[in-house]
Design a protein around this motif. Structure first.
Motif: not given
Length: 71
Positions: A22-30
């Motif tokens: 639902e919300k973008t997930i990156t290496q540094n951001q849940p």
């Protein structure tokens, strides 16, 4: 700096469960995932995962740590 990506104490599922981002997930951001009929905060299980997943992408949820799912 607080390490949000500690894989210790993660309760691993016996089988991965499919979820939808639902919300973008990156290496540094849940981010956030819809899984098992509800919305959950989520992050990558492996902190060195150099991938970005975007809304509407399908992911495999492999475990959880409290209310935080691991993909």
């Amino acid at each position: 700096m607080v390490n949000l990506f500690v894989s210790e104490n993660v309760e691993m599922f016996s089988e991965a469960v499919m979820g939808t981002v639902e919300k973008t997930i990156t290496q540094n951001q849940p981010g956030r995932v819809k899984c098992l009929g509800s919305y959950w905060p989520a992050r990558f299980y492996h902190s060195n995962c150099d991938v970005i997943v975007f809304p509407d992408d399908f992911v495999q949820v492999v475990g959880r740590q409290g209310k935080l799912l691991s993909i």
